[in-house]
Design a protein around this motif. Sequence first.
Motif, PDB file in Angstrom:
ATOM      1  N   TYR A 206       0.823  -1.210   0.000  1.00 59.60           N
ATOM      2  CA  TYR A 206       0.000   0.000   0.000  1.00 59.60           C
ATOM      3  C   TYR A 206       0.858   1.262   0.000  1.00 59.60           C
ATOM      4  O   TYR A 206       0.559   2.234  -0.700  1.00 59.60           O
ATOM      5  CB  TYR A 206      -0.935   0.002   1.209  1.00 59.60           C
ATOM      6  N   ASN A 207       1.936   1.270   0.785  1.00 60.78           N
ATOM      7  CA  ASN A 207       2.828   2.438   0.831  1.00 60.78           C
ATOM      8  C   ASN A 207       3.458   2.696  -0.533  1.00 60.78           C
ATOM      9  O   ASN A 207       3.625   3.852  -0.947  1.00 60.78           O
ATOM     10  CB  ASN A 207       3.927   2.233   1.870  1.00 60.78           C
ATOM     11  N   PHE A 208       3.823   1.619  -1.231  1.00 64.31           N
ATOM     12  CA  PHE A 208       4.422   1.753  -2.555  1.00 64.31           C
ATOM     13  C   PHE A 208       3.480   2.508  -3.495  1.00 64.31           C
ATOM     14  O   PHE A 208       3.897   3.438  -4.195  1.00 64.31           O
ATOM     15  CB  PHE A 208       4.753   0.362  -3.117  1.00 64.31           C
ATOM     16  N   PHE A 209       2.221   2.137  -3.511  1.00 62.85           N
ATOM     17  CA  PHE A 209       1.268   2.803  -4.399  1.00 62.85           C
ATOM     18  C   PHE A 209       0.919   4.209  -3.911  1.00 62.85           C
ATOM     19  O   PHE A 209       0.728   5.115  -4.732  1.00 62.85           O
ATOM     20  CB  PHE A 209       0.013   1.952  -4.555  1.00 62.85           C
ATOM     21  N   GLU A 210       0.875   4.405  -2.604  1.00 61.74           N
ATOM     22  CA  GLU A 210       0.583   5.742  -2.077  1.00 61.74           C
ATOM     23  C   GLU A 210       1.701   6.729  -2.398  1.00 61.74           C
ATOM     24  O   GLU A 210       1.460   7.938  -2.544  1.00 61.74           O
ATOM     25  CB  GLU A 210       0.375   5.665  -0.570  1.00 61.74           C
ATOM     26  N   LEU A 211       2.931   6.229  -2.533  1.00 60.46           N
ATOM     27  CA  LEU A 211       4.077   7.085  -2.816  1.00 60.46           C
ATOM     28  C   LEU A 211       4.356   7.219  -4.319  1.00 60.46           C
ATOM     29  O   LEU A 211       5.420   7.696  -4.705  1.00 60.46           O
ATOM     30  CB  LEU A 211       5.317   6.546  -2.106  1.00 60.46           C
ATOM     31  N   GLY A 212       3.413   6.807  -5.147  1.00 61.96           N
ATOM     32  CA  GLY A 212       3.552   7.042  -6.581  1.00 61.96           C
ATOM     33  C   GLY A 212       3.763   5.826  -7.439  1.00 61.96           C
ATOM     34  O   GLY A 212       3.909   5.953  -8.664  1.00 61.96           O
ATOM     35  N   GLY A 213       3.797   4.636  -6.839  1.00 57.74           N
ATOM     36  CA  GLY A 213       3.954   3.423  -7.640  1.00 57.74           C
ATOM     37  C   GLY A 213       2.788   3.231  -8.589  1.00 57.74           C
ATOM     38  O   GLY A 213       1.633   3.517  -8.244  1.00 57.74           O
ATOM     39  N   LEU A 214       3.087   2.763  -9.790  1.00 60.17           N
ATOM     40  CA  LEU A 214       2.042   2.586 -10.797  1.00 60.17           C
ATOM     41  C   LEU A 214       1.731   1.127 -11.091  1.00 60.17           C
ATOM     42  O   LEU A 214       0.628   0.814 -11.556  1.00 60.17           O
ATOM     43  CB  LEU A 214       2.460   3.276 -12.101  1.00 60.17           C
TER      44      LEU A 214
END
Length: 288
Positions: free
Chosen positions: A48-56
């Motif tokens: 979740y953190n990965f996607f919240e920080l801009g992961g696509l």
Amino acid sequence: MNSFAVFGNPIKHSKSAEIYALFAQEIGISTEYNLKLAVQDNFNCLLYNFFELGGLGANITSPFKENAYFLCNQLTERAEKARSVNTIKKLKNGTLLGDNTDGIGFISDLKRLNWLDNNNQITSHTPMITNILLIGAGGAAKGIIPILLTTITTCHINIVNRTFSRAQELTSYYQEIGYKNISCLPLYKLRYDTHKYSLIINATTSNIHNTIPKIPYFLITPDTKCYDLFYTKQDTLFITWCKKNGSNYCADGLGMLVGQAAHSFFLWHNAFPTIDPVINHLRSTCYM
């Protein structure tokens, strides 16, 4: 820069970043792709953190594919049927779409090997009912069962697994959602099995433990296709055993690995990369 990653444990050995880089170079895009080591206690938070920080986009490998299935807001039909997710795409509205490209990657490799003909039937030099023996009932098996049954429409899959109850659960699930050409039996009963198998698939982690599945040698014929979802620089232990017992058609899972990665790449970028040059590149390097 757009960010992509693969999550798994272990992860250091993963070739996903190298494969992705070769695809991106061919298509002409510039992104970053990282390896993310996770454990069961932090996988959800890390993803979740990965996607919240801009992961696509993210690839999910062992042992988190079933976890990822429950973390997505939407699922493709093939992910829904597999109950397993190996690819996630962040949509424009911020929701997470889960897909499973393992099955289509596997079918793509069977076609690359010319093991499937133009009618999506397993090629054979002798008349043979299209029986498939699937060894293993974990996440890897789940990823390929639905597409095998829908692509090779005349096939019948027989599942064996060290823990028979897992094979029973998997068989019951697919029968309940409409797939009738699937069954299972205890591993020890293979010694009495009279089926002639066109394709035998090792979907276990036996290679990691330097063992091979305990199946009878007489199931192997010169025309039997033997496929190991695992891959190593040399022949896997399972492939070595199959060759020793007479199979003339053996392949490891490297082609499937690149194939499923290509379908993941297509989901993210709407551009399908070329598979063969990447397989050849990995074959020519020490990829294990």
